[in-house]
Enzyme design. Structure first.
Site, PDB file in Angstrom:
ATOM      1  N   GLU A 129       0.837  -1.208   0.000  1.00 48.75           N
ATOM      2  CA  GLU A 129       0.000   0.000   0.000  1.00 48.75           C
ATOM      3  C   GLU A 129       0.872   1.258   0.000  1.00 48.75           C
ATOM      4  O   GLU A 129       0.594   2.232  -0.707  1.00 48.75           O
ATOM      5  CB  GLU A 129      -0.928  -0.035   1.223  1.00 48.75           C
ATOM      6  CG  GLU A 129      -1.755   1.199   1.462  1.00 48.75           C
ATOM      7  CD  GLU A 129      -2.836   1.429   0.420  1.00 48.75           C
ATOM      8  OE1 GLU A 129      -2.494   1.452  -0.777  1.00 48.75           O
ATOM      9  OE2 GLU A 129      -3.997   1.599   0.806  1.00 48.75           O
ATOM     10  N   THR A 182      -4.335   8.285  -4.921  1.00 45.38           N
ATOM     11  CA  THR A 182      -4.245   8.603  -3.492  1.00 45.38           C
ATOM     12  C   THR A 182      -3.064   9.521  -3.207  1.00 45.38           C
ATOM     13  O   THR A 182      -3.181  10.486  -2.444  1.00 45.38           O
ATOM     14  CB  THR A 182      -4.135   7.305  -2.669  1.00 45.38           C
ATOM     15  OG1 THR A 182      -5.336   6.572  -2.860  1.00 45.38           O
ATOM     16  CG2 THR A 182      -3.961   7.591  -1.188  1.00 45.38           C
TER      17      THR A 182
HETATM   18  N1  HSE Z   1      -6.796   7.371   4.260  1.00 49.95           N
HETATM   19  C1  HSE Z   1      -6.391   7.429   2.879  1.00 49.95           C
HETATM   20  C2  HSE Z   1      -6.559   8.852   2.388  1.00 49.95           C
HETATM   21  C3  HSE Z   1      -7.205   6.478   2.083  1.00 49.95           C
HETATM   22  O1  HSE Z   1      -7.612   9.431   2.648  1.00 49.95           O
HETATM   23  O2  HSE Z   1      -5.658   9.373   1.728  1.00 49.95           O
HETATM   24  C4  HSE Z   1      -6.861   6.443   0.623  1.00 49.95           C
HETATM   25  O3  HSE Z   1      -7.758   5.634  -0.065  1.00 49.95           O
END
Ligand code: HSE
Length: 308
Positions: A129, A182
């Site tokens: 990830e 992301t």
């Molecule tokens: N917590 C992460 C963000 C999740 O909001 O960047 C990404 O899918």
């Protein structure tokens, strides 16, 4: 005989509004499939990726980056080949890279002579990830691997716990067609926040967690607002505010961005409200001439598992 395993790795919703990088839950019925097969030659090979245009180079694919981290930890010189079937799109905010990373370590572990406990696989899934999003965050990868609704307290050391599963809530996911990476959605967030903003955020997060324990959906609805990511990320999502108006007019008990978007989620207590919200959002996107997919789902207690 050559051993092979087919696994399912669920999609997930991260953040739940005010819990940026700290809370997420696994979804029912939306997942990725991976087939991992032992090979005679050492090393990892990606034979195929269906459903998305992703690298077949093992050093550039989250599945094999995660699997390599696990294999480095356990030692040995075993080889594996991967067939990856993306049944939901990367860049949609539903934890696609997390599913690949979690599914890969789960599948390889099944084929090891001395498999680890599933929870022990989380640090290796996190490596995959982190490769994709350029940041360690477990709010997608932990629920995808372990199932349920998970809160992450700390990364150094990694410390997380399960929250009660609100599986009585019906969830509508709307995914307007736009790809948001992301890493880019993280890059637009403020690097600092004020104490009053932090106070609003942690007040909401504490209340959201209490609401999940108490199954108090009025409190959930009042607590979900996010002061950090939503205000800047919503501009990346087509019709974000209009979808929110529709969700609230249909008595949603919580609406926000799923992960880094463009998907959004809306919680409902009744199917009637969910369906009328979906119908109004469908006509919104038709009028705007924008494609949007919809999923009706729930929180799921199940994480990665072997597909019979
Ligand atoms: N917590 C992460 C963000 C999740 O909001 O960047 C990404 O899918």
């Amino acid at each position: 005989m050559t051993k092979s395993v087919k696994v399912i790795a669920p999609a997930s919703v991260a953040n739940i509004g005010c819990g940026y990088d700290t809370i997420g839950f696994a979804l029912e019925g939306i997942y990725e499939e991976l087939i991992v097969t032992e090979s005679e030659a050492p090393g990892l090979v990606i034979e195929s990726v269906e459903g998305a245009s992703l690298s077949l180079v093992p050093e550039e694919n989250v599945a094999t980056v995660a699997a390599s981290a696990l294999l480095k930890h356990v030692g040995g010189n075993q080889g594996f080949s991967f067939q990856i079937k993306k049944l939901f799109l990367p860049g949609s905010g539903l934890g696609s890279s997390a599913s690949s990373a979690a599914g890969a370590v789960f599948a390889v572990n099944q084929l090891l002579p001395s498999p680890l406990e599933t929870r022990e696989l989380l640090p290796f899934a996190l490596e995959g990830e982190a490769y994709a999003s350029k940041c360690y965050h477990a709010d997608n990868v932990a629920p995808s691997l372990l199932g349920g609704c998970i809160s992450v307290r700390s990364y150094q050391p990694l410390d997380y716990f399960h929250l009660p599963l609100a599986d009585e809530l019906k969830i509508l996911i709307a995914r307007p067609y736009a790809e948001i990476k992301t890493a880019e959605a993280k890059g637009i967030l403020p690097t600092e926040i004020s104490v009053p903003t932090a106070r609003n955020q942690w007040g909401n997060l504490a209340s959201l967690i209490h609401a999940l324990h108490e199954k108090d959906w009025d409190r959930l609805s009042n607590s979900i607002e996010d002061y950090i990511a939503e205000p800047v990320r919503k501009s990346l999502i087509p019709c974000y505010d209009k979808m929110k108006e529709i969700a609230m007019a249909n008595d949603s008990v919580g609406y926000n961005i799923s992960g880094s978007g463009p998907s959004v989620f809306a919680f409902f207590e009744t199917d009637e409200n969910l369906l009328s919200c979906k119908a109004e959002m469908e006509s919104l996107f038709k009028n705007e001439n924008i494609d949007c997919d919809f999923f009706e789902t729930r929180m799921s207690a199940e994480g990665c598992r072997v597909k019979p």
